[in-house]
Write a protein that holds these residues in place. Structure first.
Motif, PDB file in Angstrom:
ATOM      1  N   ARG A  62      48.397  41.731  41.834  1.00 45.36           N
ATOM      2  CA  ARG A  62      48.023  40.718  41.067  1.00 45.36           C
ATOM      3  C   ARG A  62      46.745  40.073  41.273  1.00 45.36           C
ATOM      4  O   ARG A  62      46.458  39.262  40.408  1.00 45.36           O
ATOM      5  N   THR A  63      46.396  40.246  42.319  1.00 49.31           N
ATOM      6  CA  THR A  63      45.072  39.466  42.643  1.00 49.31           C
ATOM      7  C   THR A  63      43.967  39.925  41.819  1.00 49.31           C
ATOM      8  O   THR A  63      42.919  39.288  41.877  1.00 49.31           O
ATOM      9  N   CYS A  64      44.059  41.018  41.319  1.00 50.29           N
ATOM     10  CA  CYS A  64      43.144  41.681  40.354  1.00 50.29           C
ATOM     11  C   CYS A  64      42.556  40.749  39.390  1.00 50.29           C
ATOM     12  O   CYS A  64      41.344  40.683  38.750  1.00 50.29           O
ATOM     13  N   VAL A  65      43.346  39.683  38.907  1.00 49.49           N
ATOM     14  CA  VAL A  65      42.962  39.017  37.773  1.00 49.49           C
ATOM     15  C   VAL A  65      41.983  37.597  38.328  1.00 49.49           C
ATOM     16  O   VAL A  65      41.651  37.055  37.584  1.00 49.49           O
ATOM     17  N   LEU A  66      41.839  37.381  39.537  1.00 49.26           N
ATOM     18  CA  LEU A  66      41.386  36.313  40.200  1.00 49.26           C
ATOM     19  C   LEU A  66      39.835  36.093  39.623  1.00 49.26           C
ATOM     20  O   LEU A  66      39.465  35.149  39.368  1.00 49.26           O
ATOM     21  N   ALA A  67      39.139  37.209  39.983  1.00 45.82           N
ATOM     22  CA  ALA A  67      37.660  37.376  39.715  1.00 45.82           C
ATOM     23  C   ALA A  67      37.080  38.791  39.817  1.00 45.82           C
ATOM     24  O   ALA A  67      38.113  39.624  40.039  1.00 45.82           O
TER      25      ALA A  67
ATOM     26  N   ARG B 132      38.835  42.784  41.541  1.00 43.20           N
ATOM     27  CA  ARG B 132      39.620  43.804  40.372  1.00 43.20           C
ATOM     28  C   ARG B 132      39.984  45.060  41.026  1.00 43.20           C
ATOM     29  O   ARG B 132      41.275  45.599  40.663  1.00 43.20           O
TER      30      ARG B 132
END
Lengths: 134, 186
Positions: free
Chosen positions: A44-49, A53
């Motif tokens: 879910r860190t893929c949505v940070l920036a 991705r």
């Protein structure tokens, strides 16, 4: 205007507390630190920036911990792990930590939480995970 | 040590003494000198081990142009503390049912060591550990950062680490659809 990459932006802004020091780290360091997180948090860190991705795809870890707190039912967890293993890159998997979804041995549905575990372990072994069964 | 000897002889004595030295001197980007045990440096840093083995250590201070004095002080401090610590036996969490366990949980002193660092000092140390090939220090510092991310929403993580969200709304929506299997609660 020239495209500013992370490094040059860091040099420009010397003010403490406003820089993205995390994003400035090399990919390997970020993948390394993602390997300490439970896999669902790591993905879910893929949505940070944009920087984040695809990092989860080469994170060298599969960590499934406290599944009963993270997924409402074992099928959701199965879906998550199956997708993760299918979509991650062909990079080695150094860490494999698997806690099974709790189940009653007498229940008729007892095979659900464990349906794919053998498959996941075989995947981990094929990707060079160093394993020990505790 | 250099008493009234011939110059050549004194030079010889100095050389022998330095070959036997059990410390190495490291020089930060801003010119400060730090001494660290040769044994600890070689054991904890693959880069320093290579330099010591290859004889490229400068007795007047080996230049580490990538590392500032504050970070280098922390590196040296870590090496010294590591040399003095007794490794604990019970390192692996007992709750793990199936684990490859290549990573040993940080020890109490390692936790304290990284907990006292400021945000910037922590990142300086990650970069220094990465540059010097210090696997354990990199583990401990990255583990600390992962703890800072744990249990936080994307917005909270962005705030803690000053991450600028450079996605468009449409891109974010696309990612969430693509990875619906990972965003089951939303």
């Amino acid at each position: 205007m020239p495209r500013r990459d992370v490094r040059s932006r860091r040099e420009e802004t010397a003010r403490p507390g406003t820089e993205d020091r995390l994003g400035a780290l090399p990919d390997e360091a970020l993948q390394h630190l993602l390997s300490f997180l439970p896999s669902d948090d790591a993905v879910r860190t893929c949505v940070l920036a944009r920087r984040w991705r695809d990092l989860w795809k080469s994170t060298p870890a599969l960590r499934i911990t406290e599944p009963e707190c993270r997924w409402k039912k074992p099928e959701d967890m199965n879906e998550f792990v199956n997708h993760l293993l299918l979509l991650r890159n062909r990079s080695p998997l150094e860490i494999c930590e698997l806690n099974s979804y709790p189940y009653h041995t007498m229940s008729e549905q007892r095979d659900r939480p464990c349906r794919y575990i053998q498959l996941w372990i075989r995947y981990a072994l094929a990707h060079k995970a160093r394993m020990s069964v505790l | 040590m250099e008493v009234d000897k011939g110059k050549g002889e004194a030079e010889e004595t100095r050389k022998v003494a330095e070959a036997d030295r059990d410390t190495v001197t490291l020089k930060s980007s801003d010119g400060k000198l730090f001494e660290v045990s040769k044994e600890a440096a070689a054991r904890l840093s693959t880069v320093l081990a290579g330099m010591i083995a290859g004889g490229s250590i400068d007795d007047n201070g080996t230049d580490l142009k990538q590392i500032g004095s504050e970070a280098l002080e922390n590196v040296v401090d870590y090496c010294n503390k590591h040399a003095n610590s007794i490794p604990s036996a019970a390192l692996i969490s007992s709750s793990i049912s199936f684990n490859t366990a290549p990573f040993k949980e940080p020890e109490e002193w390692e936790r304290k060591f990284v907990d006292r660092l400021s945000h910037d000092a922590l990142f300086d140390l990650v970069e220094a550990a990465n540059f010097l090939g210090m696997e354990r220090l990199l583990d401990v510092t990255c583990h600390k950062i992962s703890e800072m991310m744990k249990g936080k929403s994307p917005d909270q993580i962005r705030e803690v680490f000053n991450i600028k969200n450079d996605y468009t709304k449409e891109e974010l929506e696309e990612i969430r659809q693509e990875l619906a299997w990972a965003f089951y609660d939303d």
